[in-house]
Design a protein around this motif. Sequence first.
Motif, short mmCIF file in Angstrom:
data_model
loop_
_atom_site.label_atom_id
_atom_site.label_comp_id
_atom_site.label_asym_id
_atom_site.label_seq_id
_atom_site.Cartn_x
_atom_site.Cartn_y
_atom_site.Cartn_z
N GLY A 7 61.03 19.50 60.33
CA GLY A 7 61.66 20.80 60.50
C GLY A 7 61.10 21.85 59.59
N LYS A 8 61.16 23.08 60.09
CA LYS A 8 60.75 24.26 59.31
C LYS A 8 61.99 25.09 59.01
CE LYS A 8 56.00 25.01 60.69
NZ LYS A 8 55.37 25.26 59.42
N SER A 17 57.04 28.40 56.17
CA SER A 17 57.48 27.57 55.06
C SER A 17 58.94 27.87 54.75
CB SER A 17 56.62 27.88 53.84
OG SER A 17 56.97 27.09 52.74
N PRO A 18 59.60 27.00 54.09
CA PRO A 18 59.31 25.62 53.74
C PRO A 18 59.35 24.71 54.97
CG PRO A 18 60.98 26.54 52.28
CD PRO A 18 60.81 27.49 53.41
N THR A 19 58.81 23.50 54.77
CA THR A 19 58.73 22.53 55.85
C THR A 19 58.98 21.13 55.29
OG1 THR A 19 57.03 23.91 56.88
CG2 THR A 19 57.26 21.69 57.74
N VAL A 20 59.62 20.29 56.10
CA VAL A 20 59.85 18.89 55.74
C VAL A 20 58.99 18.02 56.65
CG1 VAL A 20 61.53 17.02 55.60
CG2 VAL A 20 62.25 19.35 55.11
N TYR A 21 58.23 17.11 56.04
CA TYR A 21 57.40 16.16 56.78
C TYR A 21 57.83 14.74 56.40
CZ TYR A 21 54.16 20.09 57.38
OH TYR A 21 53.59 21.29 57.69
N ILE A 30 57.46 14.50 52.54
CA ILE A 30 56.56 15.46 51.91
C ILE A 30 57.17 16.83 52.15
CG2 ILE A 30 54.25 16.46 51.93
CD1 ILE A 30 53.24 13.68 52.76
N LEU A 31 57.34 17.59 51.08
CA LEU A 31 57.98 18.89 51.16
C LEU A 31 56.99 20.00 50.88
CD1 LEU A 31 61.24 18.10 49.18
CD2 LEU A 31 60.82 17.89 51.63
#
Length: 76
Positions: A7-8, A17-21, A30-31
Amino acid sequence: MALHMLGKDPDSPDGDSPTVYYDDVTGNYILQGWKVLDPAKLAEMSIPEHETVIEFPTRMMHFFPEVNGGGGPELH
Protein backbone atom coordinates in the motif's frame (compact mmCIF):
# COMPACT_ATOMS: atom_id res chain seq x y z
CA MET A 1 13.93 -11.33 -3.87
CA ALA A 2 10.32 -10.60 -4.69
CA LEU A 3 8.88 -7.42 -3.26
CA HIS A 4 5.14 -6.94 -3.07
CA MET A 5 3.69 -3.46 -2.63
CA LEU A 6 1.06 -3.63 0.10
CA GLY A 7 0.00 0.00 0.00
CA LYS A 8 0.84 3.63 -0.61
CA ASP A 9 -0.12 6.58 1.54
CA PRO A 10 -3.56 7.66 0.31
CA ASP A 11 -2.86 11.17 1.61
CA SER A 12 0.44 11.60 -0.26
CA PRO A 13 0.22 14.80 -2.29
CA ASP A 14 2.17 13.29 -5.19
CA GLY A 15 1.24 9.63 -4.70
CA ASP A 16 4.85 8.45 -4.36
CA SER A 17 5.46 7.92 -0.68
CA PRO A 18 5.32 6.52 1.95
CA THR A 19 4.90 2.91 0.82
CA VAL A 20 4.79 -0.49 2.53
CA TYR A 21 6.38 -3.49 0.79
CA TYR A 22 6.63 -7.14 1.79
CA ASP A 23 9.68 -9.27 0.95
CA ASP A 24 8.42 -12.82 0.40
CA VAL A 25 11.93 -14.28 0.69
CA THR A 26 12.85 -12.86 4.10
CA GLY A 27 9.32 -12.34 5.45
CA ASN A 28 10.25 -8.76 6.35
CA TYR A 29 8.50 -5.50 5.62
CA ILE A 30 10.32 -2.76 3.76
CA LEU A 31 9.18 0.79 4.43
CA GLN A 32 9.63 3.80 2.21
CA GLY A 33 9.11 7.04 4.09
CA TRP A 34 10.42 10.49 4.82
CA LYS A 35 14.08 10.84 5.79
CA VAL A 36 14.55 11.92 9.38
CA LEU A 37 16.89 14.90 9.19
CA ASP A 38 16.02 16.67 12.45
CA PRO A 39 19.28 16.73 14.48
CA ALA A 40 17.38 16.72 17.77
CA LYS A 41 15.47 13.55 16.87
CA LEU A 42 18.59 11.86 15.51
CA ALA A 43 20.53 12.74 18.67
CA GLU A 44 18.00 10.75 20.71
CA MET A 45 18.72 7.56 18.76
CA SER A 46 21.69 5.26 18.41
CA ILE A 47 21.76 4.44 14.69
CA PRO A 48 24.41 2.02 13.46
CA GLU A 49 26.30 3.04 10.32
CA HIS A 50 24.57 0.34 8.25
CA GLU A 51 21.04 1.52 9.18
CA THR A 52 18.86 4.51 8.42
CA VAL A 53 15.77 6.07 9.97
CA ILE A 54 12.53 7.03 8.27
CA GLU A 55 9.35 8.62 9.50
CA PHE A 56 6.18 6.68 8.77
CA PRO A 57 2.58 7.85 9.32
CA THR A 58 0.37 5.90 11.74
CA ARG A 59 -2.53 6.23 9.28
CA MET A 60 -0.78 3.56 7.19
CA MET A 61 -0.61 0.89 9.89
CA HIS A 62 -3.64 -0.85 8.37
CA PHE A 63 -1.41 -2.08 5.53
CA PHE A 64 0.26 -4.48 7.98
CA PRO A 65 -1.92 -7.64 8.03
CA GLU A 66 -1.05 -8.34 11.67
CA VAL A 67 -2.75 -5.09 12.67
CA ASN A 68 -6.03 -6.32 11.19
CA GLY A 69 -5.85 -9.75 12.80
CA GLY A 70 -4.28 -11.46 9.78
CA GLY A 71 -1.38 -13.85 10.04
CA GLY A 72 0.61 -12.56 7.10
CA PRO A 73 0.41 -10.33 4.07
CA GLU A 74 -2.15 -10.86 1.36
CA LEU A 75 -0.13 -10.94 -1.82
CA HIS A 76 -1.72 -10.12 -5.14
